[in-house]
Each structure stands twice: as C-alpha cells, then as structure tokens.
Write a protein that holds these residues in place. Structure first.
Motif, short mmCIF file in Angstrom:
data_model
loop_
_atom_site.label_atom_id
_atom_site.label_comp_id
_atom_site.label_asym_id
_atom_site.label_seq_id
_atom_site.Cartn_x
_atom_site.Cartn_y
_atom_site.Cartn_z
N ILE A 1 0.83 -1.21 0.00
CA ILE A 1 0.00 0.00 0.00
C ILE A 1 0.87 1.25 0.00
CG2 ILE A 1 -1.64 1.35 1.37
CD1 ILE A 1 -2.82 -1.36 2.31
N LEU A 2 1.90 1.25 0.84
CA LEU A 2 2.76 2.43 0.92
C LEU A 2 3.68 2.57 -0.29
CD1 LEU A 2 3.62 2.22 4.72
CD2 LEU A 2 2.12 3.88 3.59
N SER A 3 3.73 1.53 -1.11
CA SER A 3 4.51 1.61 -2.35
C SER A 3 3.77 2.39 -3.43
CB SER A 3 4.84 0.20 -2.87
OG SER A 3 5.80 -0.43 -2.05
N VAL A 4 2.43 2.43 -3.33
CA VAL A 4 1.65 3.09 -4.38
C VAL A 4 1.03 4.41 -3.91
CG1 VAL A 4 1.12 0.92 -5.53
CG2 VAL A 4 -0.47 1.80 -3.81
N MET A 5 1.14 4.72 -2.62
CA MET A 5 0.57 5.98 -2.15
C MET A 5 1.34 6.54 -0.97
SD MET A 5 -3.00 4.75 -0.33
CE MET A 5 -3.68 4.24 -1.91
N THR A 6 1.36 7.85 -0.89
CA THR A 6 2.00 8.53 0.23
C THR A 6 1.14 8.37 1.48
OG1 THR A 6 0.85 10.60 -0.21
CG2 THR A 6 2.97 10.26 -1.33
N PRO A 7 1.70 8.61 2.66
CA PRO A 7 0.88 8.59 3.87
C PRO A 7 -0.29 9.56 3.79
CG PRO A 7 3.20 8.55 4.45
CD PRO A 7 3.14 8.78 2.96
N GLU A 8 -0.07 10.71 3.12
CA GLU A 8 -1.13 11.70 2.98
C GLU A 8 -2.27 11.17 2.12
OE1 GLU A 8 2.58 13.51 4.16
OE2 GLU A 8 2.10 12.32 2.40
N ARG A 9 -1.93 10.52 1.02
CA ARG A 9 -2.97 9.99 0.14
C ARG A 9 -3.70 8.82 0.82
NH1 ARG A 9 -2.97 6.33 -5.17
NH2 ARG A 9 -5.18 6.48 -5.55
N LEU A 10 -2.97 8.01 1.59
CA LEU A 10 -3.61 6.93 2.33
C LEU A 10 -4.65 7.49 3.29
CD1 LEU A 10 -3.93 4.02 3.37
CD2 LEU A 10 -1.98 4.45 4.89
N ALA A 11 -4.26 8.54 4.02
CA ALA A 11 -5.19 9.16 4.96
C ALA A 11 -6.42 9.71 4.24
CB ALA A 11 -4.49 10.27 5.75
N LEU A 12 -6.19 10.33 3.09
CA LEU A 12 -7.30 10.89 2.32
C LEU A 12 -8.24 9.79 1.83
CD1 LEU A 12 -8.63 13.35 1.05
CD2 LEU A 12 -7.08 13.12 -0.89
N CYS A 13 -7.67 8.68 1.37
CA CYS A 13 -8.49 7.55 0.92
C CYS A 13 -9.32 6.98 2.07
CB CYS A 13 -7.60 6.45 0.32
SG CYS A 13 -7.00 6.79 -1.33
N VAL A 14 -8.70 6.88 3.23
CA VAL A 14 -9.42 6.33 4.39
C VAL A 14 -10.55 7.27 4.80
CG1 VAL A 14 -9.22 5.78 6.85
CG2 VAL A 14 -7.49 4.96 5.24
N LEU A 15 -10.25 8.56 4.90
CA LEU A 15 -11.24 9.53 5.36
C LEU A 15 -12.39 9.71 4.37
CD1 LEU A 15 -8.85 12.21 6.89
CD2 LEU A 15 -10.29 10.59 8.13
N SER A 16 -12.08 9.53 3.08
CA SER A 16 -13.13 9.65 2.07
C SER A 16 -13.76 8.29 1.73
CB SER A 16 -12.58 10.29 0.79
OG SER A 16 -11.55 9.50 0.23
N GLU A 17 -13.32 7.27 2.48
CA GLU A 17 -13.84 5.90 2.32
C GLU A 17 -13.66 5.41 0.88
OE1 GLU A 17 -17.78 5.52 3.90
OE2 GLU A 17 -17.19 6.22 5.90
N ASP A 18 -12.49 5.69 0.35
CA ASP A 18 -12.16 5.29 -1.02
C ASP A 18 -11.44 3.94 -1.00
OD1 ASP A 18 -11.50 5.08 -3.65
OD2 ASP A 18 -10.14 6.79 -3.70
N ALA A 19 -12.20 2.88 -0.85
CA ALA A 19 -11.64 1.53 -0.80
C ALA A 19 -10.97 1.16 -2.11
CB ALA A 19 -12.72 0.52 -0.44
N LYS A 20 -11.53 1.63 -3.21
CA LYS A 20 -10.99 1.31 -4.53
C LYS A 20 -9.58 1.87 -4.68
CE LYS A 20 -12.22 1.18 -9.41
NZ LYS A 20 -13.27 1.49 -10.41
N GLY A 21 -9.37 3.07 -4.16
CA GLY A 21 -8.04 3.68 -4.22
C GLY A 21 -7.01 2.84 -3.47
#
Length: 203
Positions: free
Chosen positions: A90-110
């Motif tokens: 997961i951390l190979s394809v997204m920054t910690p910031e983008r991970l947080a954004l995906c989680v907060l926006s409930e973007d499971a697909k991301g």
C-alpha cells in the motif's frame, strides 16, 4: 528496539535496502517509494526509521524514509489480517497523505490499487483505522485542507452523479472527488462536469 538506523547505503533493490553502520550491514524491507527516495539521494548517506517485526522463526526489520510512513505502516498492520507485506504494498503506491485521504473519504478502490490488496481488505482497513486517523493530530492538516474540498460536494445533483460516473469508469473515488471539487459545476450538465473533470485527472 531500534527507532532509526543511519549509515551508508550499501544496496537498494529487490524490496529491501542494506545500510552499513560501522561495518555492520542492516537489511531493511522497504516500500517502493522509500526505495525511490533512497536512489534519488546521491550523497550515499541514508537514515531510515524502523519497525522490528518479531516472528517465531525470524526477526524482520522494516525501514521508512519518514516518520509519517513509519506511522502509517504501524496503523496498517494494526488491522486484523493486514501484515507487513500488504502494508508495504500500500505504501509503495501511495504517500501517507494519500492513504489518509483515501481512508477519510472511504475510497476503498483507491487503497485496493496496491498489489495483493483486495477490495474487502481495503474496506476493512477503512473501517478499523478511520477513527484513529481522524483523531490523530498528525493528519489534522490533511483533514482541514485536502479532505475539505470533497466534503463540499453535495450528496445529490449533477456533481454527485458525475462523481459516481467517474468511479464506474474506473477512477478511484478520491480522484473523482478531487477533480470535481476543482470544477465549476454550477449550471453544467453531468456530461459537461465529467468531461471537465477528466481533463483535470489527465493533467
């Protein structure tokens, strides 16, 4: 046991790095993003924040370019069924910031864009760490800035329909919401909003 390891880069590749500290080479498993940062640094020096994974038959050391990545790794492996390998993917394809954004926006697909991480696992990650991220002061700036535009998109109407359509087209909800949040949707049809959002995504 170790908080960080600092020394000379001896090897970077194959999913791990070797850091030479006083003649001792420490092997640390790393994400692709950390590998990229290490390779981009031409000084020859390296400092990686660490996590020691204790197994019955081995001790595995993981390395991270930043404390934010280290913190995100710890959050991910706190989810039942998510091990260090999946967390690094997961951390190979997204920054910690983008991970947080995906989680907060409930973007499971991301999140499921990571290799070996299915949609159900991504949904489980969101369920188990969303509250932790929203309460973590480290992510306060993310929730206040990056996530705010997506919150301004109404639950119904042309903008909402356009966001759903972009997801159907294969884009993650985070991509869709971010693009639409930058689009002037007033008076535009769903098709017009989609067309403009696609241009922003392509940039």
């Amino acid at each position: 046991m170790y908080y960080y390891i600092s020394g000379k880069k001896a090897l970077v590749g194959g999913g791990f790095a070797v850091i030479d500290c006083g003649g001792v080479g420490y092997r640390l498993f790393i994400s692709d993003r950390t590998a990229g940062r290490l390779n981009a640094d031409t000084s020859g020096d390296a400092k990686l924040f660490t996590y020691l994974n204790v197994k019955e038959d081995a001790l595995e050391l993981y390395g991270f370019y930043s404390e934010e990545e280290q913190r995100s790794f710890r959050l991910l492996i706190s989810v039942s069924g998510v091990g260090p390998k999946a967390a690094l993917a997961i951390l190979s394809v997204m920054t910690p910031e983008r991970l947080a954004l995906c989680v907060l926006s409930e973007d499971a697909k991301g999140i499921s864009e990571a290799q070996g991480v299915g949609l159900k696992t991504a949904q489980k990650i969101i369920l188990e760490i969303k509250d932790k991220i929203s309460k973590d002061k480290t992510y306060k700036q993310i929730t206040a800035c990056d996530f705010a535009p997506t919150m301004s998109i109404p639950d119904s109407g042309a903008a909402a329909e356009a966001a759903d359509a972009l997801v159907v087209l294969g884009y993650s909800r985070t991509q869709a919401l971010n693009a639409i949040s930058k689009t002037d949707c007033a008076g535009r049809s769903v098709e017009e909003i989609i067309k403009y959002a696609l241009k922003l995504i392509a940039q």
